[in-house]
Scaffold this motif. Structure first.
Motif, PDB file in Angstrom:
ATOM      1  N   ASP A  64      59.307  53.356  31.299  1.00 28.35           N
ATOM      2  CA  ASP A  64      58.215  54.517  31.570  1.00 28.35           C
ATOM      3  C   ASP A  64      57.644  53.345  32.185  1.00 28.35           C
ATOM      4  N   LEU A  65      56.729  53.719  33.424  1.00 28.71           N
ATOM      5  CA  LEU A  65      55.783  52.761  33.560  1.00 28.71           C
ATOM      6  C   LEU A  65      54.578  53.798  33.228  1.00 28.71           C
ATOM      7  N   THR A  66      54.466  54.295  32.965  1.00 29.92           N
ATOM      8  CA  THR A  66      53.562  55.292  31.499  1.00 29.92           C
ATOM      9  C   THR A  66      52.357  54.228  31.030  1.00 29.92           C
ATOM     10  N   PHE A  67      53.256  53.814  30.363  1.00 26.20           N
ATOM     11  CA  PHE A  67      53.397  52.874  29.289  1.00 26.20           C
ATOM     12  C   PHE A  67      53.324  51.347  29.666  1.00 26.20           C
ATOM     13  N   THR A  68      53.964  50.335  30.896  1.00 28.13           N
ATOM     14  CA  THR A  68      54.761  49.156  30.965  1.00 28.13           C
ATOM     15  C   THR A  68      53.290  49.127  32.205  1.00 28.13           C
ATOM     16  N   SER A  69      53.562  49.803  33.514  1.00 22.81           N
ATOM     17  CA  SER A  69      52.912  49.613  34.517  1.00 22.81           C
ATOM     18  C   SER A  69      54.211  48.667  35.616  1.00 22.81           C
ATOM     19  N   ARG A  70      53.279  47.890  36.278  1.00 21.56           N
ATOM     20  CA  ARG A  70      54.073  46.709  36.972  1.00 21.56           C
ATOM     21  C   ARG A  70      53.149  45.627  37.124  1.00 21.56           C
ATOM     22  N   PRO A  71      53.680  44.906  37.167  1.00 23.75           N
ATOM     23  CA  PRO A  71      52.530  43.176  37.821  1.00 23.75           C
ATOM     24  C   PRO A  71      51.955  44.018  39.274  1.00 23.75           C
ATOM     25  N   LEU A  72      52.157  44.041  40.000  1.00 26.16           N
ATOM     26  CA  LEU A  72      51.584  44.525  41.259  1.00 26.16           C
ATOM     27  C   LEU A  72      50.856  45.834  41.175  1.00 26.16           C
ATOM     28  N   ASP A  73      50.862  46.972  40.304  1.00 25.53           N
ATOM     29  CA  ASP A  73      49.573  47.517  39.996  1.00 25.53           C
ATOM     30  C   ASP A  73      48.402  46.722  39.520  1.00 25.53           C
ATOM     31  N   VAL A  74      48.853  46.204  38.355  1.00 27.61           N
ATOM     32  CA  VAL A  74      47.798  44.981  38.233  1.00 27.61           C
ATOM     33  C   VAL A  74      47.439  44.365  39.080  1.00 27.61           C
ATOM     34  N   VAL A  75      47.876  43.755  40.008  1.00 29.18           N
ATOM     35  CA  VAL A  75      46.843  42.828  40.364  1.00 29.18           C
ATOM     36  C   VAL A  75      46.306  43.827  41.769  1.00 29.18           C
ATOM     37  N   HIS A  76      46.733  45.489  41.938  1.00 27.61           N
ATOM     38  CA  HIS A  76      46.127  46.003  42.829  1.00 27.61           C
ATOM     39  C   HIS A  76      44.697  46.129  42.156  1.00 27.61           C
ATOM     40  N   ARG A  77      45.064  46.637  40.396  1.00 32.23           N
ATOM     41  CA  ARG A  77      43.664  47.258  39.418  1.00 32.23           C
ATOM     42  C   ARG A  77      42.817  46.275  39.670  1.00 32.23           C
ATOM     43  N   LEU A  78      42.721  44.751  40.079  1.00 36.39           N
ATOM     44  CA  LEU A  78      42.603  43.781  40.180  1.00 36.39           C
ATOM     45  C   LEU A  78      41.114  43.628  40.943  1.00 36.39           C
ATOM     46  N   ALA A  79      42.628  43.691  42.195  1.00 30.54           N
ATOM     47  CA  ALA A  79      41.890  43.317  43.480  1.00 30.54           C
ATOM     48  C   ALA A  79      40.208  45.111  43.546  1.00 30.54           C
ATOM     49  N   ASP A  80      41.258  46.285  43.073  1.00 35.09           N
ATOM     50  CA  ASP A  80      40.208  47.548  43.204  1.00 35.09           C
ATOM     51  C   ASP A  80      38.313  46.777  42.432  1.00 35.09           C
ATOM     52  N   TRP A  81      39.513  46.992  41.465  1.00 30.91           N
ATOM     53  CA  TRP A  81      38.071  46.123  40.420  1.00 30.91           C
ATOM     54  C   TRP A  81      36.632  45.297  40.785  1.00 30.91           C
ATOM     55  N   GLN A  82      37.664  44.398  41.435  1.00 29.37           N
ATOM     56  CA  GLN A  82      36.634  43.205  42.175  1.00 29.37           C
ATOM     57  C   GLN A  82      35.994  43.704  43.660  1.00 29.37           C
ATOM     58  N   ARG A  83      36.478  44.678  44.392  1.00 29.89           N
ATOM     59  CA  ARG A  83      35.949  45.090  45.775  1.00 29.89           C
ATOM     60  C   ARG A  83      34.462  46.598  44.823  1.00 29.89           C
ATOM     61  N   GLN A  84      34.858  46.982  44.232  1.00 33.91           N
ATOM     62  CA  GLN A  84      33.740  47.725  43.589  1.00 33.91           C
ATOM     63  C   GLN A  84      33.054  46.703  42.327  1.00 33.91           C
ATOM     64  N   GLY A  85      33.289  45.553  41.657  1.00 39.65           N
ATOM     65  CA  GLY A  85      31.979  45.061  41.240  1.00 39.65           C
ATOM     66  C   GLY A  85      32.177  45.153  40.308  1.00 39.65           C
ATOM     67  N   LEU A  86      33.061  45.767  39.040  1.00 41.36           N
ATOM     68  CA  LEU A  86      33.534  45.264  38.103  1.00 41.36           C
ATOM     69  C   LEU A  86      33.418  44.458  37.129  1.00 41.36           C
ATOM     70  N   LEU A  87      34.671  44.430  38.265  1.00 41.41           N
ATOM     71  CA  LEU A  87      35.657  43.079  37.302  1.00 41.41           C
ATOM     72  C   LEU A  87      34.345  41.741  37.077  1.00 41.41           C
ATOM     73  N   TRP A  88      33.695  41.186  38.250  1.00 39.72           N
ATOM     74  CA  TRP A  88      33.313  39.914  37.539  1.00 39.72           C
ATOM     75  C   TRP A  88      31.372  40.562  36.888  1.00 39.72           C
ATOM     76  N   SER A  89      30.879  41.614  37.360  1.00 40.43           N
ATOM     77  CA  SER A  89      29.899  41.979  35.757  1.00 40.43           C
ATOM     78  C   SER A  89      30.307  42.415  34.468  1.00 40.43           C
ATOM     79  N   ASN A  90      31.647  42.957  34.270  1.00 39.20           N
ATOM     80  CA  ASN A  90      31.945  43.123  33.005  1.00 39.20           C
ATOM     81  C   ASN A  90      32.240  41.872  32.375  1.00 39.20           C
ATOM     82  N   THR A  91      33.228  40.762  33.209  1.00 43.34           N
ATOM     83  CA  THR A  91      33.500  39.658  32.596  1.00 43.34           C
ATOM     84  C   THR A  91      32.477  38.982  32.407  1.00 43.34           C
ATOM     85  N   TRP A  92      31.400  38.562  33.338  1.00 42.24           N
ATOM     86  CA  TRP A  92      30.354  37.360  32.445  1.00 42.24           C
ATOM     87  C   TRP A  92      30.193  37.816  31.692  1.00 42.24           C
TER      88      TRP A  92
END
Length: 288
Positions: A64-92
């Motif tokens: 079920d996608l609700t529980f596992t998602s997909r690798p491409l969805d994970v990549v898209h989420r990382l790209a969205d967070w990068q555009r929003q500035g959430l990824l680097w700020s929280n990672t730092w």
């Protein structure tokens, strides 16, 4: 110590025999020098690719996608967070907590382990108390640390440091206590003082235990920092995990885990490089 055997090889201009069993050609091509590493990394990449492709194909069909998602969805989420500035700020934020906690816990654990293990009687006295403190679940310390230090970065750094401290302390103490007594006696017979024994025998011989503790402690420093962020924080990768899970955003949870894995990998590589440099004095068969 590595020694070159006096036995003459078949071609003295192309190979030399080290010790009694290892023959190393003097003139090797690129593949002979790096082929083993290429095979290992190639195998890792192939295995990772197979797992990702299997995950992508099975998601939505077997799972079920609700529980596992997909690798491409994970990549898209990382790209969205990068555009929003959430990824680097929280990672730092998390990276600072992990590095500071790791350095503080490793330094204090190494020094304490070396000193206490050098005092056998005192070490036996305090050993039960140290084991009792080490046995405490670190997640149970988070509420207490919040009361003592608040919910800022200091609390997460100290929680990560405490987690790292015991691992480095115990491994360092074991390394010191297992130093070959024959080496110590040999230095004494040659007129060596206590300082010579500590600096030239005990300290180098205990490096294996210390470095083992550092390797084991790397993921635990991440665990300590992220636990602190999960319990009380509005920044950091732990906060992103908590927020994503609260919104049933499985892709966001996996994306955060990918970033945490990348941080752990980099820190492990750094420790491995230090390990390789520190163990250059060992015989080839004694190296890991």
């Amino acid at each position: 110590m590595n020694t070159v055997d006096a036995k003459t090889p078949a071609d003295p201009e192309t190979e030399t025999t080290i010790g009694q069993s290892v023959t190393v050609p003097l003139h090797r091509n690129w593949w002979e020098r790096h082929g083993g590493t290429v095979v290992i990394w190639g195998g890792r990449l192939v295995l990772a690719a197979v797992l990702l492709v299997a995950w992508q194909l099975c998601a939505g069909r077997v799972f079920d996608l609700t529980f596992t998602s997909r690798p491409l969805d994970v990549v898209h989420r990382l790209a969205d967070w990068q555009r929003q500035g959430l990824l680097w700020s929280n990672t730092w934020v998390t990276l600072k907590e992990v590095v500071l906690g790791f350095l503080l816990g490793a330094a204090s654990g190494a020094v304490t382990g070396f000193v206490l293990a050098s005092l056998p009687t005192f070490y036996r006295m305090v050993d039960p108390f140290i084991v009792a403190l080490y046995s405490l679940p670190k997640v149970a310390l988070a509420p207490l640390f919040i009361v003592w230090f608040g919910i800022g970065m200091q609390m997460k750094v100290l929680l990560a440091a405490v987690t790292v401290f015991f691992l480095v302390f115990l491994n360092t103490a074991v390394g010191v206590r297992e130093v070959d007594r024959g080496l110590i006696d040999a230095v004494r017979l040659m007129g060596g003082r206590r300082r010579d024994i500590v600096l030239k025998v005990v300290l180098p011989a205990s490096m294996t235990g210390l470095l083992t503790g550092l390797k084991v402690a790397v993921p635990y420093s991440l665990i300590g920092a992220v636990i602190g962020e999960l319990v009380a924080s509005n920044r950091g990768l732990g906060y992103l995990i908590s927020d994503a899970a609260a919104n049933f955003d499985t892709a966001g949870v996996f994306a955060t885990l990918v970033v945490l894995s990348a941080i752990a990998t980099v820190l492990n590589l750094i420790v491995s490089l230090i390990d390789r440099r520190a163990n250059r004095w060992k015989p080839l068969e004694g190296r890991k």
